[in-house]
Enzyme design. Sequence first.
Site, PDB file in Angstrom:
ATOM      1  N   GLY A   1       0.826  -1.207   0.000  1.00  0.00           N
ATOM      2  CA  GLY A   1       0.000   0.000   0.000  1.00  0.00           C
ATOM      3  C   GLY A   1       0.856   1.250   0.000  1.00  0.00           C
ATOM      4  O   GLY A   1       0.674   2.132  -0.827  1.00  0.00           O
TER       5      GLY A   1
ATOM      6  N   THR B   1       3.485  -6.498   5.869  1.00  0.00           N
ATOM      7  CA  THR B   1       4.405  -6.060   6.903  1.00  0.00           C
ATOM      8  C   THR B   1       4.686  -7.108   7.964  1.00  0.00           C
ATOM      9  O   THR B   1       5.705  -7.039   8.636  1.00  0.00           O
ATOM     10  CB  THR B   1       3.798  -4.830   7.599  1.00  0.00           C
ATOM     11  OG1 THR B   1       2.377  -5.051   7.717  1.00  0.00           O
ATOM     12  CG2 THR B   1       3.999  -3.576   6.775  1.00  0.00           C
TER      13      THR B   1
ATOM     14  N   ILE C   1      12.095  -4.558  19.349  1.00  0.00           N
ATOM     15  CA  ILE C   1      11.788  -5.095  18.026  1.00  0.00           C
ATOM     16  C   ILE C   1      10.961  -6.368  18.240  1.00  0.00           C
ATOM     17  O   ILE C   1      11.451  -7.359  18.779  1.00  0.00           O
ATOM     18  CB  ILE C   1      13.086  -5.371  17.238  1.00  0.00           C
ATOM     19  CG1 ILE C   1      13.896  -4.060  17.066  1.00  0.00           C
ATOM     20  CG2 ILE C   1      12.771  -5.994  15.888  1.00  0.00           C
ATOM     21  CD1 ILE C   1      13.176  -2.922  16.345  1.00  0.00           C
ATOM     22  N   LEU C   2       9.701  -6.304  17.826  1.00  0.00           N
ATOM     23  CA  LEU C   2       8.757  -7.378  18.155  1.00  0.00           C
ATOM     24  C   LEU C   2       9.109  -8.678  17.441  1.00  0.00           C
ATOM     25  O   LEU C   2       8.950  -9.759  17.998  1.00  0.00           O
ATOM     26  CB  LEU C   2       7.336  -6.940  17.798  1.00  0.00           C
ATOM     27  CG  LEU C   2       6.867  -5.657  18.500  1.00  0.00           C
ATOM     28  CD1 LEU C   2       5.513  -5.227  17.964  1.00  0.00           C
ATOM     29  CD2 LEU C   2       6.819  -5.857  20.013  1.00  0.00           C
TER      30      LEU C   2
ATOM     31  N   LYS D   1      12.878 -10.649  12.480  1.00  0.00           N
ATOM     32  CA  LYS D   1      12.892 -11.114  11.097  1.00  0.00           C
ATOM     33  C   LYS D   1      11.997 -10.233  10.209  1.00  0.00           C
ATOM     34  O   LYS D   1      12.420  -9.767   9.156  1.00  0.00           O
ATOM     35  CB  LYS D   1      12.425 -12.575  11.045  1.00  0.00           C
ATOM     36  CG  LYS D   1      12.795 -13.279   9.776  1.00  0.00           C
ATOM     37  CD  LYS D   1      12.680 -14.787   9.945  1.00  0.00           C
ATOM     38  CE  LYS D   1      13.241 -15.486   8.720  1.00  0.00           C
ATOM     39  NZ  LYS D   1      13.299 -16.932   8.919  1.00  0.00           N
TER      40      LYS D   1
ATOM     41  N   GLN E   1      11.170  -5.275   6.732  1.00  0.00           N
ATOM     42  CA  GLN E   1      10.604  -3.940   6.548  1.00  0.00           C
ATOM     43  C   GLN E   1      11.696  -2.919   6.258  1.00  0.00           C
ATOM     44  O   GLN E   1      11.556  -2.080   5.372  1.00  0.00           O
ATOM     45  CB  GLN E   1       9.843  -3.518   7.810  1.00  0.00           C
ATOM     46  CG  GLN E   1       8.460  -4.104   7.897  1.00  0.00           C
ATOM     47  CD  GLN E   1       7.612  -3.613   6.749  1.00  0.00           C
ATOM     48  OE1 GLN E   1       7.289  -2.444   6.640  1.00  0.00           O
ATOM     49  NE2 GLN E   1       7.271  -4.516   5.850  1.00  0.00           N
TER      50      GLN E   1
ATOM     51  N   GLY F   1       8.985   0.487  10.275  1.00  0.00           N
ATOM     52  CA  GLY F   1       8.775   0.209   8.848  1.00  0.00           C
ATOM     53  C   GLY F   1       9.092   1.378   7.943  1.00  0.00           C
ATOM     54  O   GLY F   1       9.375   1.188   6.762  1.00  0.00           O
ATOM     55  N   GLU F   2       9.016   2.589   8.477  1.00  0.00           N
ATOM     56  CA  GLU F   2       9.326   3.748   7.638  1.00  0.00           C
ATOM     57  C   GLU F   2      10.699   4.324   7.950  1.00  0.00           C
ATOM     58  O   GLU F   2      11.287   5.011   7.117  1.00  0.00           O
ATOM     59  CB  GLU F   2       8.239   4.809   7.800  1.00  0.00           C
ATOM     60  CG  GLU F   2       6.920   4.307   7.224  1.00  0.00           C
ATOM     61  CD  GLU F   2       5.804   5.325   7.256  1.00  0.00           C
ATOM     62  OE1 GLU F   2       5.883   6.257   8.066  1.00  0.00           O
ATOM     63  OE2 GLU F   2       4.864   5.181   6.471  1.00  0.00           O
TER      64      GLU F   2
HETATM   65 MO1  MOS Z   1       1.682   5.669   5.424  1.00  0.00          MO
HETATM   66  S1  MOS Z   1       2.450   6.617   3.826  1.00  0.00           S
HETATM   67  O1  MOS Z   1       0.590   4.531   4.799  1.00  0.00           O
HETATM   68  O2  MOS Z   1       2.691   4.544   6.126  1.00  0.00           O
END
Ligand code: MOS
Length: 739
Positions: A248, A477, A623-624, A627, A632, A698-699
């Site tokens: 997504g 994810t 960190i859950l 892996k 991610q 993740g980001e």
């Molecule tokens: Mo947001 S751009 O869906 O992590």
Amino acid sequence: MKFDTPAGQNHIDQLKVVGRPTDRIDGKYKTTGTAPYAYERHDVAPNAAYGFVLGAGIAKGRVRWIDTAAAKRAPGVLAIVTTLEHPRMERGMMNAAYLFGGDQVQHYHQAIAVVVAETFEQARAAAFLVKVDYASEPGKFDLAAEAKGAPPVPGDSGEGSGGNGEERVGDFEGAFAQAPVRFDETYSTADESHAMMEPHATIAAWDGDKVTLWTSNQMIAWGHGSLAKILGVPKENVRLDSPYVGGGFGGKLFVRADAVLAALAAKAAKRPVKVALTRPLIMNNTTHRPATIQRVRIGATRDGTITAIAHESTSGNLPDGSPETAVSQTKLLYAGANRLTAMKLAHLDLPEGNAMRAPGEAPGLMVLEVAMDEMAEKLGMDPVEFRIRNDTQVDPQDPKRSFSHRDLVGCLRLGAERFGWSKRNPKPGQVRDGQWLVGVGMAAAFRNNMVLKSGARVRLDQAGTVTVETDMTDIGTGSYTIIAQTAAEMMGVTIDKVVVRLGDSAFPVSSGSGGQFGANSSTSGVYAACVKLRDAVAQRLGINSADAVFADGQVRSGNRAVPLGDAAAGGALTAEDTIEFGDISKSQQQSTFGVHLVEVGVDAYTGETRVRRMLAVCAAGRILNPKSARSQVIGGMVMGTGAALMEELAVDTKRGFFANHDLAGYEVPVHADIPHQEVIFLDEVDPMSSPMKAKGVGELGICGVGAAVANAIYNATGIRVRDYPITLDKLLDRMPDAA
Ligand code: MOS
């Protein structure tokens, strides 16, 4: 459960299941092609007809008429719904563009009709027989042309970054003018597309006045509310189901035309209808990461102490759209007494700009962290040391606020050591490996940590199986797995005794997936529900909840030990709760930190850049699942490399659309493009963030990558490109003498 004081010792700290590298429980379905995506739900709608969406052929203006006569006579056609048959429909949450209805065209490929037929091919063939006449109006499509005079505006990414149009601390201009060393450069980043593997797709089916949508969506509760509003149907008559999502990246935060048109088409055809946005439609019909023009000014003393820092970003959007929040990280990342940040917004008639993975920070760090590299060079300082020199343990805009936990320096030092930073030649263009000019670059990574209210329901049956239900999504994810790990840890069972059901609007409302808030928030909701289930189990067994030990599939109290499932002998036990976060994140700044290090080779003859190896070191709380977290971060590193080297929606500034609207023209990197990637997580917990003591990661994986690649290219070649992506044409005529 209210979370408004720091977490103490709790059941998660046992780390019998949580915190262990665990294979994704949905992995076998994904890799064998048996995880059904929205468009493949033959089980729920075996007789679905096919809808084909027609996009507007102009960027701005009005639809004068639509002639569907020939299309209606085409073989297999069941129904056609045009935008002129509906008044302009309401917008969904957080969106600037209207999805359907009315005669106004706001942007190119806005949906204007859906053609429904027995087969996809029939629907597509008939769609090309629809005749449309437009009254076109001139629009604004060129960010560079419109940037001048764009006003500062407040904005919020909805994902943890944003603020006022302009924010100031101290006297930036005065301090900058007096700084012994000054830096002032302007950069640009490109429009980018999420380009997820699975297109936007929905099957809709009506049963009387109730509609169900099997769709692909990150945020079920938002989508649920938005669809009810758009379709004008009470919420209880709408159901969304999205158990598997093939990516997504922010493009599926909202309901899109596929969902709205599937619902309208199914009503018109009196049959379930499936609609996927074809790849050529996605880039212009949906949202994208908007391009930016960013200016950074840094003033410092000769020893490298920043005294003044300014970051201004200009982006464009439709009227009612938001600015890209590209300056947010600059408010928090480095010390400096005099500061200025500004977000400016130009009106453009291109498709809507909106959230894409790490909205704000991703393009913001692509610029800030190159500016930091350039400034370090000006100061004659090592780029790692320059960052360490300017670390801050408090919010530089509000020094009374500290960070809940901040170990940027730890990341920088460990990353430098593990990557062999000391072996880097600081003088650019010196290292050669055959035809390749080799360079190494680094950048700090930073992303705010956001927590959102999240609910879950857990049920225990007589077999000792724990079933978790929440409308949380797994967008690739690993949500299924970390939620199962959390329930297993809490109930003292192995992960195979947990069943996780996600993505259904009939389940308790969760945080959803976005803004790297999903993992920490949704597992905290499961934690809260499990606390209640443990109480219910203890009560059923007639033991004191505080004395009960849940372990090895048993409940123990004193000398008594019974199988967990026995508590459900008289009927399944169910518990439901929602974690709600108090003001704890206001008093202390919650952010995640890291460093990205990259080695590139630039072909001395062609200017082609190849990433040779990458390392990320991340400090993001507990960190859950190391892996899935690693996956991610690696995915983010690949995506950040794309932003640095190839991803760019090419704007046709005359006609107002993205010209390269397919995956042949819009290039994204793949795993094979990067031979070596490694990720190290600092061993830390953040009790301020949640009972899980985790944060988003993740980001963080994408934040700073673009700059690290750009800095490596500079180190390899001595060429600074300040206009992303750094394609070879921007290097070629400036390459050092090759032979
Ligand atoms: Mo947001 S751009 O869906 O992590």
